[in-house]
Design a protein around this motif. Structure first.
Motif, mmCIF file in Angstrom:
data_model
loop_
_atom_site.group_PDB
_atom_site.id
_atom_site.type_symbol
_atom_site.label_atom_id
_atom_site.label_comp_id
_atom_site.label_asym_id
_atom_site.label_seq_id
_atom_site.Cartn_x
_atom_site.Cartn_y
_atom_site.Cartn_z
ATOM 1 N N UNK A 58 59.460 34.233 4.426
ATOM 2 C CA UNK A 58 59.355 33.294 5.242
ATOM 3 C C UNK A 58 60.514 33.201 6.073
ATOM 4 N N UNK A 59 61.755 33.846 5.928
ATOM 5 C CA UNK A 59 62.800 33.824 6.721
ATOM 6 C C UNK A 59 62.430 34.468 8.086
ATOM 7 N N UNK A 60 63.118 33.652 9.103
ATOM 8 C CA UNK A 60 62.898 34.214 10.536
ATOM 9 C C UNK A 60 63.114 35.504 10.761
ATOM 10 N N UNK A 61 64.026 36.302 9.920
ATOM 11 C CA UNK A 61 64.600 37.473 10.033
ATOM 12 C C UNK A 61 63.788 38.698 9.423
ATOM 13 N N UNK A 62 62.772 38.214 8.776
ATOM 14 C CA UNK A 62 61.911 39.066 8.060
ATOM 15 C C UNK A 62 60.583 38.990 8.702
ATOM 16 N N UNK A 99 53.885 44.003 -5.229
ATOM 17 C CA UNK A 99 53.126 42.861 -4.626
ATOM 18 C C UNK A 99 53.749 43.026 -3.027
ATOM 19 N N UNK A 100 52.840 42.611 -2.150
ATOM 20 C CA UNK A 100 53.371 42.617 -0.811
ATOM 21 C C UNK A 100 53.669 41.035 -0.210
ATOM 22 N N UNK A 101 54.362 41.159 0.856
ATOM 23 C CA UNK A 101 54.685 39.637 1.404
ATOM 24 C C UNK A 101 54.827 39.814 2.779
#
Length: 395
Positions: free
Chosen positions: A40-44, A61-63
């Motif tokens: 959820x980080x804005x750099x991700x 697992x994917x995110x």
């Protein structure tokens, strides 16, 4: 012996086994929660993680998403592996050596390659020297020429004009263009294209269904992650980049693509769990330390506070001692614009972690250390920097 595993174990490894059924050491619920926060980080943008425990793929697992506004990442989403490709090239050489089709002590000049080193060094440098980055030329020699569109063969030929920084075999200076002379060696020995040789001897036997070499292999995948970088970000989010051919033109150094599940299968093989493909002789060639890597040790000591030490390089692989107990771990990291990759495992415990993501954030590197800390029963440390002011500041 760790090389005498049953067919049942190999079959189970192809499945994501529920964590509770196989583990008392790993806290997969905590790992999942932390990965959800990280994603959820804005750099991700997107992230994919797999854990191999006791030889089984226990977590995969994917995110996040394949692109901003796009589809969710799954464990079949394809990413670039970047410099993890170097281990694939070394694996191919180890397989050929185990078949007595070459020897790692053969000089690179005895094959049809374009590599030319100062003072005719290609006649002294061995395949072992190439694969352990001991060619005696400055680090990352002429990578900028590659990025400017030069023909890799022409760049390799021009390396002869460089001033040596040490004698061949005496120091570790990381290479990309020079390393890719290994692709030429493979083509000379197998009389086939490098990508075809690797597909035949590595990807297919290991069941790596999404793995490929080259840009078309990435972009023709049913699910593939687009590249993003912090540079030039807009509205606080990473900016999408164009997939170019620069590092795909040196396939042995940076040309491999694949999903996290395929990277996990590849990691298992390097734990000695698929001896029909990678036997003990080949693994010993790959994982025996060849040279101390002072710069890598300084980097790891600074960021990970002594968790890993005695950093050395084998053939396409880094080897460390982990924690106070000095457990031997093997791994590597990779980076090309818009993609990052990470692999770290303990071949004696058949346990490790693999990570792929499509942004330039460095925080996912910490996943590997949090997983290995759990594997060794070490106290928790926020290696992902989810709870530090540094992470909050986006550093």
């Amino acid at each position: 012996m760790r090389f005498q595993r049953s067919a049942v174990l190999c079959l189970l490894a192809l499945l994501a086994i529920p964590a509770a059924a196989i583990s008392q050491t790993m806290d997969y619920d905590r790992l999942d929660a932390r990965l959800t926060r990280l994603a959820a980080d804005e750099d991700m943008v997107g992230l994919s993680v797999a854990v191999i425990e006791d030889g089984r793929i226990a977590f995969a697992k994917g995110y996040g998403v394949t692109e901003i506004g796009g589809e969710p990442v799954t464990d079949d989403t394809v990413f670039r592996w970047a410099s993890l490709s170097k281990g694939v090239a070394a694996t191919e050489i180890a397989i050929l050596a185990s078949q007595a089709r070459l020897n790692i002590t053969d000089t690179v000049g005895s094959f049809k390659t374009s590599l030319r080193l100062p003072g005719g060094g290609e006649q002294r440098a061995t395949l072992e020297d190439v694969l352990s980055h001991r060619l005696g030329i400055l680090p990352n020699a002429y990578d900028t020429r590659l990025e400017d569109g030069w023909d890799p063969a022409k760049i390799r030929e021009s390396l002869k004009s460089l001033k040596p920084v040490c004698a061949i075999g005496e120091c570790h200076t990381y290479q990309n263009v020079a390393y890719d002379s290994i692709a030429e060696v493979v083509e000379d020995v197998t009389e086939s294209k490098y990508a075809d040789a690797v597909q035949r001897s590595v990807f297919v036997p290991l069941g790596m269904a999404t793995a490929s070499i080259g840009r078309s292999g990435l972009q023709n995948s049913p699910s593939w992650a687009r590249p993003y970088s912090k540079r030039g970000r807009t509205a606080g989010r990473p900016k999408e980049k164009i997939v170019n051919d620069n590092y795909y033109r040196i396939p042995a150094a940076g040309g491999v693509n694949g999903s996290i599940r395929d990277l996990a299968l590849y990691a298992r093989a390097h734990m000695g769990l698929v001896p029909d493909v990678l036997g003990e002789t080949a693994l010993d060639l790959l994982q025996t330390p060849r040279i101390y890597t002072r710069r890598e040790q300084a980097r790891m000591s600074s960021r990970y506070r002594g968790t890993v030490r005695d950093a050395r390089y084998g053939l396409g692989w880094r080897i460390y001692k982990y924690g106070e107990a000095g457990n031997r771990v093997v791994g590597h990291r990779g980076a090309v614009e818009g993609y990052r990759s990470f692999i770290l495992f303990d071949p004696d415990r058949d346990t490790g972690v693999v990570i792929l993501w499509n942004s330039s954030s460095r925080q996912p590197n910490g996943i590997g250390f949090e997983v290995m800390d759990m594997a060794y029963g070490l106290p928790f440390h926020d290696w992902m920097e989810l709870d530090t002011s540094q992470a909050a500041a986006g550093h």
